[in-house]
Each structure stands twice: as structure tokens, then as C-alpha cells.
Design an enzyme around this catalytic site. Structure first.
Site, short mmCIF file in Angstrom:
data_model
loop_
_atom_site.label_atom_id
_atom_site.label_comp_id
_atom_site.label_asym_id
_atom_site.label_seq_id
_atom_site.Cartn_x
_atom_site.Cartn_y
_atom_site.Cartn_z
N LYS A 89 60.04 36.63 86.90
CA LYS A 89 58.77 36.33 86.23
C LYS A 89 58.39 34.85 86.25
CE LYS A 89 58.39 40.49 83.44
NZ LYS A 89 57.13 41.11 83.87
N PHE A 138 64.37 48.16 80.17
CA PHE A 138 63.56 48.17 81.39
C PHE A 138 64.18 47.18 82.37
CE2 PHE A 138 60.30 47.07 84.40
CZ PHE A 138 59.77 48.32 84.70
N ASP A 195 69.86 40.78 81.40
CA ASP A 195 68.60 40.78 82.14
C ASP A 195 67.61 39.93 81.36
OD1 ASP A 195 66.04 41.29 83.04
OD2 ASP A 195 66.33 43.45 83.30
C1 LIG Z 1 63.48 42.88 81.54
C2 LIG Z 1 62.87 43.18 82.86
N1 LIG Z 1 63.67 43.39 83.92
C3 LIG Z 1 63.18 43.65 85.14
C4 LIG Z 1 61.82 43.74 85.35
C5 LIG Z 1 61.29 44.04 86.72
O1 LIG Z 1 60.76 42.89 87.27
P1 LIG Z 1 59.82 42.98 88.57
O2 LIG Z 1 58.57 43.67 88.15
O3 LIG Z 1 59.59 41.53 88.94
O4 LIG Z 1 60.58 43.71 89.59
C6 LIG Z 1 60.94 43.54 84.26
C7 LIG Z 1 59.49 43.65 84.46
O5 LIG Z 1 58.72 43.79 83.55
C8 LIG Z 1 61.48 43.25 83.00
O6 LIG Z 1 60.71 43.07 81.93
#
Ligand SMILES: Cc1ncc(COP(=O)(O)O)c(C=O)c1O
Length: 418
Positions: free
Chosen positions: A273, A159, A244
Site C-alpha cells: 500500500k 484479509f 501482515d
Molecule cells: C492487510 C492486507 N493484506 C493484504 C492486502 C492485499 O493487498 P493488495 O491489494 O495490494 O494485493 C490488503 C488489501 O487491502 C490488506 O488490507
């Protein structure tokens, strides 16, 4: 009976001038009318938080093991973050990135000091941080790699966000439906399969991008040697490795950054986050040579790294480092994992328990949604991902007794269904 719209409007406008208490039902009714229906929300209106606890508009208290989905790693309204926001709000809230910004420089210095990175780009969310990483990988490839390389390999069950490009990077079909045509230049491989990555790397590949521990995909940990193998493979092929850490960075796994666990140093790391202790912020951490791919004008964000959020970020990172949160995460996380594993030996419908630090998952052989609802009724917030994986993301300040409370309540709920 739900109040009518005009009645709610009257109350809502009064709220601007004097405090009018609307109950949860009234807030929810108003929300249904005016807020876009992009979330399937639980029927709870949270209005206050402190540490590991939150309260709803009717005064009910909850123990929060969701923590804003790994945003509130320091707990709710950490006093140092609150103070930093208050002080900064009185001094300077926003100026353009045309100018140098003091707290932005401080936060970048802190992140560089405690990581592999030599440069930081600030943005506002995880998706934006990943979008930046993807753009930089392509730009860097154009300038520094031979041939026309632009393709990025990502992992099944990953994700990476909801912008068109980051949802394309997200190798889960359910997020793609209805949004075609997607961004070209991504190829998907199974997580934890090094041979699949080797096979998929082609003449167009410029990077491999993954979460070192997958969050939304069901709390999936890397097999021993997998991340190290990826680093070696990327070095051998002369391509970039991007982690990520939007969900698992900032102490969630018991280290400030998840990559530290196995000592595998990526070329870029994305954060968001919990970086600002609750305020919207994202960051792209880069090695010096990789950062050279971006020249002035190549990438930007109006709000990225503004004084308010970076002041909060400095307070948040300092608190994580100075208040024993990483140690607590490892200690209480280890205890929690053990307790969940004990439960797995008692209930046959538990498929597997897994995780690291304080990102823990319990895979069930049934839907997890009804369990989340029952826990909520009993005053405990947990989450379910992939339909059947209960996910626990408490603040890093959580105590063993609070873990016991969650485990005991979960057992009570499970006993009711077995
Ligand atoms: C691993 C990861 N990357 C990217 C995101 C996307 O982040 P945002 O919702 O702040 O755009 C998330 C959101 O849950 C995530 O868990």
C-alpha cells in the site's frame, strides 16, 4: 443521455493527440464497456489529487478520507515522491533483478534501519508480499524445523489478498466462494483468542499469520497482551510469527510499523500500500535467520523493487520519518477517535467506535453503504467495510479542521436518518 460507443472511441483516440475533455458520465460509460467488472464502483471519476483533496472529471472537490485505501499516507502527489519519480524516470526506469539496483538497496537499508528486519524482498502488491511470506514459512520449516510442517494459522475476519493462496489465508468465506479447490495448509481461529491458537497448533503447524490491527475485517484492534501472548506461544512451539502490515504499516497506526506499539517483534512483516507513496510496491521484511530459508532461485519477481518504485519508496519513507507525520497521526488520530466516540453517545444506531492512529472504524447497527454515498454527495470520501463498519483512513497529514469537517458532515447525515 450517454454517448454511443463509436462517439466515445473517436473522442478517446483524439485524446491521445490533443486534450479532449470528457465528462464523468462519458468516462464511466466507456469504462463499463472496456474495463472488467470486478469492482462495484461509485459514480465518480477522480482525475487530480493534492494533499488531502481529490477532484473529479467535472471539477468537483472531495476531502479524501479513503486515501486510496491506506495507500496515500503522505497525501496525494507528495512533492518529494513526485520529484523522486521524475528524476528516476529520466535516469533508469527498469532493469532486471539479475543486476544490483541502487534505489532498491537504499530502500532496503532504510527499512532495515528502522525495523527489526535484516533482509527485504521486494514485490508489487500486498498479496504478493503475503504469498512470499507463506512460501518462505514453508521453505524455512522444511529446512529448519523438525517433521513435515507446512500449516499456517490465520484469523477469522482477516484479509491477506486475492491470489488463490492469499485468499485461502483470508479467513472469510465470502472471498472463497467459487474458487475451490483452495490451497491446502491453512487453519482458521478467532481473532483475539489466544487459547484458540494454542489449541489449533498441531504437529504440522509452521507459522501464525495475522494483521496486528485488522483492516478489511472491520478495524479490529488486538486486546492488550494478545500479540505478546502470540509471540510467547510461537517461541514456545518453535514456529514463526508473521505480521501482515500491508494496511496498517508505514505510519498508519502512529508508529512506522504497527508491531512497535506493543513492542512485539515478529519474524516477518509484509508491507505494500503506502510504502511507495502511491506507486505499486510490496515488501517482505525478514529476520536474518528466517531469510536464509530462501536461496537464489527460490523466489522472484520481474518488477519487484525496480528502480522507479523503490526511488519513490525512499522518498516516501523519508518524508514519513522527517515531516512529523507519525506525530500528526497520533495527535489528530486521538482527536478524531474522541470526536467519533462523542457521536456514539448521541446516536443509538452506532454500535462501537474503535481504531488506532488514523485507521478508525465506526460500527453501525445498519448498512453503511448509503451513508458513504451521502457523504460523497457532500464532498467527502469515506469507506465502509463488512457492510456496516464505516472506515476512516485519511492521509497522515490531515488537520484537525478537516476532521471537524468530516465529523460535522457525518452528524448532519446521521441527523437526517434518526
Ligand atoms: C492487510 C492486507 N493484506 C493484504 C492486502 C492485499 O493487498 P493488495 O491489494 O495490494 O494485493 C490488503 C488489501 O487491502 C490488506 O488490507
Amino acid at each position: 443521455m450517454n454517448p454511443g460507443y463509436s462517439e466515445l472511441r473517436t473522442k478517446y483516440s483524439e485524446l491521445i493527440f490533443e486534450e479532449v475533455k470528457m465528462n464523468s458520465q462519458e468516462w464511466m460509460a466507456l469504462s463499463e464497456k472496456v474495463v472488467a467488472h470486478t469492482y462495484a464502483r461509485y459514480p465518480v471519476v477522480l482525475v487530480k489529487g493534492k494533499g488531502t483533496r481529490v477532484w473529479d472529471a467535472d471539477g468537483k472537490e472531495y476531502l479524501d478520507f479513503v486515501a486510496g485505501l491506506a495507500v496515500c499516507n503522505l497525501g496525494h502527489c507528495h512533492p518529494k515522491v513526485v520529484k523522486a519519480i521524475q528524476d528516476q524516470a529520466e535516469r533508469l526506469i527498469h532493469v532486471s533483478n539479475f543486476y544490483y539496483i541502487q534505489p532498491q538497496i537504499e530502500l532496503a537499508s532504510l527499512l532495515c534501519k528502522h525495523s527489526f528486519a535484516k533482509k527485504v524482498f521486494f514485490c508489487n502488491s500486498g498479496a504478493e508480499a503475503n504469498e512470499g511470506a507463506i512460501k518462505l514459512a514453508r521453505k524455512y520449516a522444511k529446512e529448519k524445523m523438525e517433521g513435515d510442517k507446512y500449516e499456517i494459522l490465520t484469523m477469522e475476519r482477516s484479509f491477506h489478498g486475492r491470489t488463490l493462496t492469499t485468499l485461502t489465508a483470508t479467513a472469510q468465506e465470502k472471498f472463497h466462494k467459487g474458487f475451490a479447490p483452495l490451497t491446502p495448509g491453512f487453519k482458521y481461529v478467532p481473532f483475539n483468542d489466544l487459547a484458540a491458537v494454542r489449541n489449533a497448533i498441531g504437529s504440522k503447524t509452521c507459522a501464525v499469520m495475522l494483521e496486528p490491527v485488522q483492516g478489511e475485517g472491520g478495524v479490529n484492534c488486538p486486546l492488550e497482551g494478545y500479540l505478546k501472548g502470540l509471540r510467547e506461544l510461537c517461541d514456545e512451539k518453535g514456529i514463526l510469527l508473521i505480521f501482515d502490515e500491508v494496511q496498517v504499516g508505514m505510519g498508519r497506526t502512529g508508529r512506522l510499523f504497527a508491531y512497535e506499539e506493543e513492542g512485539v517483534v515478529p519474524d516477518m512483516v509484509t508491507l505494500a500500500k503506502s510504502l511507495g507513496g502511491g506507486v505499486p510496491i510490496g515488501a517482505l521484511l525478514m529476520k536474518d535467520q528466517v531469510a536464509e530459508g530462501f536461496k537464489p532461485g527460490d523466489h522472484a519477481s520481474t518488477f519487484g523493487g525496480n528502480p522507479l518504485v523503490t526511488a519513490a519508496g525512499v522518498a516516501a519513507v523519508t518524508a514519513i520519518l522527517e515531516e512529523g507525520m507519525l506525530e500528526n497521526c497520533r495527535k489528530v488520530g486521538g482527536y478524531f477517535l474522541l470526536k467519533l466516540k462523542e457521536m456514539a453517545s448521541k446516536f443509538s444506531f452506532i454500535q462501537e467506535v474503535r481504531g488506532r492512529g488514523l485507521i478508525l472504524g465506526m460500527e453501525l447497527k445498519m448498512e453503511g453503504g448509503p451513508i458513504v454515498k451521502q457523504m460523497m454527495e457532500k464532498g467527502i470520501l469515506i469507506n465502509c467495510t463488512m457492510g456496516n463498519v464505516l472506515r476512516f483512513l485519511p492521509p497522515l497529514i490531515v488537520k484537525k479542521e478537516e476532521v471537524d469537517q468530516v465529523v460535522n458532515t457525518l452528524e448532519e447525515v446521521f441527523r437526517g436518518i434518526s
